[in-house]
Design an enzyme around this catalytic site. Structure first.
Site, PDB file in Angstrom:
ATOM      1  N   HIS A 175      81.759  46.406  70.736  1.00 54.87           N
ATOM      2  CA  HIS A 175      82.707  46.912  71.722  1.00 54.87           C
ATOM      3  C   HIS A 175      82.272  46.416  73.101  1.00 54.87           C
ATOM      4  O   HIS A 175      81.230  46.812  73.621  1.00 54.87           O
ATOM      5  CB  HIS A 175      82.738  48.439  71.699  1.00 54.87           C
ATOM      6  CG  HIS A 175      83.698  49.035  72.682  1.00 54.87           C
ATOM      7  ND1 HIS A 175      85.063  48.838  72.618  1.00 54.87           N
ATOM      8  CD2 HIS A 175      83.478  49.819  73.776  1.00 54.87           C
ATOM      9  CE1 HIS A 175      85.647  49.473  73.615  1.00 54.87           C
ATOM     10  NE2 HIS A 175      84.711  50.081  74.335  1.00 54.87           N
ATOM     11  N   LYS A 234      85.031  48.133  82.422  1.00 49.98           N
ATOM     12  CA  LYS A 234      84.736  46.774  81.957  1.00 49.98           C
ATOM     13  C   LYS A 234      85.929  45.848  82.137  1.00 49.98           C
ATOM     14  O   LYS A 234      85.816  44.751  82.696  1.00 49.98           O
ATOM     15  CB  LYS A 234      84.309  46.797  80.481  1.00 49.98           C
ATOM     16  CG  LYS A 234      83.050  47.571  80.186  1.00 49.98           C
ATOM     17  CD  LYS A 234      82.640  47.458  78.735  1.00 49.98           C
ATOM     18  CE  LYS A 234      83.642  48.087  77.789  1.00 49.98           C
ATOM     19  NZ  LYS A 234      83.743  49.554  77.953  1.00 49.98           N
ATOM     20  N   ASP A 260      87.606  44.122  75.100  1.00 47.79           N
ATOM     21  CA  ASP A 260      87.544  45.314  74.240  1.00 47.79           C
ATOM     22  C   ASP A 260      86.642  45.130  73.029  1.00 47.79           C
ATOM     23  O   ASP A 260      85.815  45.984  72.732  1.00 47.79           O
ATOM     24  CB  ASP A 260      88.941  45.747  73.796  1.00 47.79           C
ATOM     25  CG  ASP A 260      88.894  47.083  73.073  1.00 47.79           C
ATOM     26  OD1 ASP A 260      88.341  48.040  73.650  1.00 47.79           O
ATOM     27  OD2 ASP A 260      89.395  47.166  71.936  1.00 47.79           O
ATOM     28  N   ARG A 294      64.679  48.644  89.800  1.00 48.54           N
ATOM     29  CA  ARG A 294      64.858  48.502  91.247  1.00 48.54           C
ATOM     30  C   ARG A 294      64.295  47.185  91.776  1.00 48.54           C
ATOM     31  O   ARG A 294      64.749  46.666  92.794  1.00 48.54           O
ATOM     32  CB  ARG A 294      64.194  49.673  91.984  1.00 48.54           C
ATOM     33  CG  ARG A 294      64.839  51.018  91.690  1.00 48.54           C
ATOM     34  CD  ARG A 294      64.187  52.132  92.488  1.00 48.54           C
ATOM     35  NE  ARG A 294      64.354  51.897  93.922  1.00 48.54           N
ATOM     36  CZ  ARG A 294      63.358  51.793  94.782  1.00 48.54           C
ATOM     37  NH1 ARG A 294      62.103  51.883  94.360  1.00 48.54           N
ATOM     38  NH2 ARG A 294      63.585  51.597  96.059  1.00 48.54           N
TER      39      ARG A 294
END
Length: 316
Positions: free
Chosen positions: A153, A174, A192, A256
């Site tokens: 997916h 998305k 998808d 980070r």
């Protein structure tokens, strides 16, 4: 989980869809002799040098395309005619699905091969190129068809030459990000759901046929990307080089400094992955572009984290 299933390719289908990168489609020379098309059951092209000289050490000739090239033709010329005829008869009695003769096969040997092929209703293709080229091009096509595969997916795009699989929970944005990437000139492969195939250490992503060229955007519905943005905006498949996961979870520990190594596990292998936090007001498409550029930069040996580490060492 990968879908494990017995696969085969019908020769009629193979002939119709594959072009070997030539100007014309493959053409079976003796198609009038063929009553029933056989199946390719193994992802390779066999060369039958041992069998030509009478050594039959395996019984899978019926499963592979058989290739005759310069070496096979030269070898055939060294064997007495009666012995050669018997050995070729044995080869064709296995009923191979297809014979491909390259430019290196002499005319006399082509006639001999065709004789035994007609006797067993075996299709023969003559091509005006080297067998090594045929083996490479046909081999890729067959390998993709037989490769283990999984459905994922997600959405698949090509950004600056990099195949990027975008994954994340439903509703994370998305498809909207992909639509903006297409508007910025990047290429669309699938939305998808993506079929992933593994060939060696490479992962190839393709769109399911039913949703090919189609993207669903909330509030807009289904969009045919090819018809709206043009043929250059889409591609049938691409290597998957990078996975970008979009995350809403505020509790996720995000990288980070850019020194974490995340991977996406699929088909008993792994692909480099980058996590991107999604927050209101952030431009997701821009972040995906930058993440892809960072991936390219690191592959080229430019790593900002390493540069900072080196600067710290130099100041000590």
């Amino acid at each position: 989980m990968a879908q494990k299933k017995s696969k085969s390719i019908n020769i009629s289908q193979f002939i119709n869809v594959h072009k070997l990168c030539l100007d014309n489609e493959l053409d079976v020379f003796n198609k009038e002799q063929i009553q029933k098309w056989r199946e390719i059951k193994r992802p390779s092209i066999n060369r039958v040098g041992l069998e030509i000289i009478g050594h039959f050490e395996h019984d899978d000739i019926d499963k592979n395309i058989i290739g005759f090239g310069t070496k096979e033709s030269t070898l055939m010329n060294t064997i007495p005619r009666e012995e050669l005829e018997n050995n070729l008869k044995k080869i064709f009695e296995y009923l191979p699905p297809l014979i491909i003769c390259s430019s290196g096969v002499s005319e006399n040997n082509k006639k001999l091969i065709l004789k035994h092929a007609n006797n067993t209703e075996t299709p023969v293709v003559f091509v005006d190129t080297k067998l090594s080229f045929i083996t490479t091009t046909v081999g890729i096509y067959i390998a993709e068809n037989f490769a283990p595969e999984d459905f994922v997916h997600g959405s698949l795009v090509i950004i600056n030459g990099v195949g990027v699989l975008i994954i994340g929970d439903s509703g994370v944005g998305k498809s909207e990000a992909v639509l903006e990437l297409i508007q910025r000139g990047h290429m669309f492969v699938s939305d998808d759901s993506v079929i992933i195939k593994r060939i060696g250490n490479s992962f190839i992503g393709v769109s399911p046929e039913i949703t090919k060229n189609i993207l669903e955007a909330r509030g807009l519905g289904l969009i045919n990307i090819k018809s709206i943005y043009g043929e250059k905006s889409v591609k049938d498949k691409t290597n998957i080089d990078l996975v970008i996961e979009l995350k809403k979870d505020e509790n996720t520990n995000f990288d980070r400094l850019g020194n974490e190594n995340y991977f996406y596990n699929v088909l008993n292998g792994k692909i480099k992955k980058i996590l991107i936090p999604i927050k209101l007001g952030r431009n997701t498409a821009s972040l995906i572009e930058v993440a892809t550029s960072l991936y390219i930069s690191k592959k080229d040996g430019v790593d900002a984290f390493q540069q900072i580490q080196e600067r710290i060492k130099n100041e000590q």
